[in-house]
Design a protein around this motif. Structure first.
Motif, PDB file in Angstrom:
ATOM      1  N   GLU A   1      10.621   6.953   7.146  1.00  0.00           N
ATOM      2  CA  GLU A   1      10.934   7.307   5.767  1.00  0.00           C
ATOM      3  C   GLU A   1      10.475   8.748   5.525  1.00  0.00           C
ATOM      4  N   GLN A   2      11.388   9.629   5.132  1.00  0.00           N
ATOM      5  CA  GLN A   2      11.052  11.033   4.979  1.00  0.00           C
ATOM      6  C   GLN A   2       9.951  11.248   3.941  1.00  0.00           C
TER       7      GLN A   2
ATOM      8  N   TRP B   1      -0.419   5.140   4.107  1.00  0.00           N
ATOM      9  CA  TRP B   1      -1.514   4.893   5.044  1.00  0.00           C
ATOM     10  C   TRP B   1      -1.006   4.163   6.280  1.00  0.00           C
ATOM     11  N   TYR B   2       0.028   3.348   6.097  1.00  0.00           N
ATOM     12  CA  TYR B   2       0.618   2.587   7.201  1.00  0.00           C
ATOM     13  C   TYR B   2       2.120   2.889   7.204  1.00  0.00           C
TER      14      TYR B   2
ATOM     15  N   MET C   1       2.061  11.540   4.394  1.00  0.00           N
ATOM     16  CA  MET C   1       1.098  11.585   5.483  1.00  0.00           C
ATOM     17  C   MET C   1       0.444  12.970   5.580  1.00  0.00           C
ATOM     18  N   LYS C   2       1.202  13.996   5.334  1.00  0.00           N
ATOM     19  CA  LYS C   2       0.641  15.346   5.338  1.00  0.00           C
ATOM     20  C   LYS C   2      -0.411  15.479   4.235  1.00  0.00           C
ATOM     21  N   MET C   3      -0.089  14.924   3.059  1.00  0.00           N
ATOM     22  CA  MET C   3      -1.035  14.970   1.950  1.00  0.00           C
ATOM     23  C   MET C   3      -2.299  14.201   2.290  1.00  0.00           C
TER      24      MET C   3
ATOM     25  N   VAL D   1       0.841  -1.197   0.000  1.00  0.00           N
ATOM     26  CA  VAL D   1       0.000   0.000   0.000  1.00  0.00           C
ATOM     27  C   VAL D   1       0.875   1.245   0.000  1.00  0.00           C
ATOM     28  N   ALA D   2       1.920   1.225   0.820  1.00  0.00           N
ATOM     29  CA  ALA D   2       2.829   2.371   0.883  1.00  0.00           C
ATOM     30  C   ALA D   2       3.545   2.602  -0.445  1.00  0.00           C
TER      31      ALA D   2
END
Length: 216
Positions: A179-180, A170-171, A186-188, A163-164
């Motif tokens: 991971e940068q 999401w996870y 995640m912000k998006m 998924v990532a």
């Protein structure tokens, strides 16, 4: 598989209720499979997942963990016999195995009255929970309440790592390091996709929950 972290954001003294209880050893108990079936655990989901809310309501076994006292009193009794309640202070964290049966403890009536009378107290204790799992964990496919699958149904049946890689964080990975690029993703998600997915997830829960809790 996985580990849950249950974080107390307020003091939760045992004598006032409202805290956290675990059924010690229940994740390896001989009766755990029966409990999964009677509560409708994800262990019991069909391989391809459910097709709709109607499919869940008609075919999902069990009546949820909230109803286990009425639907499976013999299992409820076993859980109560091994119950451990923690006297928690703000900032305490309880780590437990993903499949250990656990629940919130009802608040004592006098504790609720006292918190209503105090303007500075929240009515219920605040807590936050996080679930850590391996990247190989399979995200349940089909109709459900998982935000990542609601946002993109292709995520159902994928591993958390896939998924990532194929969609977004999401996870997010937390070990051995962050991971940068996932932090930026995640912000998006928080700004664009998560709010809509969570709203739809809550809508689905409202459709399912009232009818499931009436089944006895």
């Amino acid at each position: 598989p996985g580990v849950n972290a249950w974080i107390a954001l307020d003091d939760m003294p045992v004598d006032r209720g409202g805290g956290f209880a675990v059924a010690v050893g229940s994740h390896t108990a001989s009766w755990r499979e029966a409990a999964y079936n009677l509560t409708g655990s994800t262990h019991t989901y069909p391989v391809g997942g459910f097709k709709s809310s109607r499919d869940i309501l008609q075919n999902r076994p069990g009546n949820g963990t909230c109803n286990i006292k009425d639907t499976a009193p013999h299992l409820h009794r076993r859980m109560e016999e091994t119950k451990r309640i923690y006297d928690l202070k703000r900032g305490d964290v309880v780590f437990h195995q993903r499949w250990l049966f656990h629940r919130t403890v009802p608040m004592e009536r006098n504790a609720i009255s006292g918190r209503i009378a105090s303007d500075g107290d929240h009515l219920v204790y605040r807590r936050y929970s996080i679930r850590y799992g391996p990247g190989s964990s399979i995200i349940p496919p089909g109709y459900g309440t998982e935000p990542s699958v609601i946002s993109d149904d292709n995520n159902g049946g994928r591993t958390a790592d896939d998924v990532a890689h194929l969609d977004a964080a999401w996870y997010p990975q937390v070990w051995p390091t962050f991971e940068q690029n996932e932090i930026e993703q995640m912000k998006m998600l928080a700004m664009e996709r998560l709010p809509e997915a969570v709203e739809k997830s809550e809508q689905r829960k409202r459709v399912i929950r009232p009818r499931r809790t009436r089944q006895h």
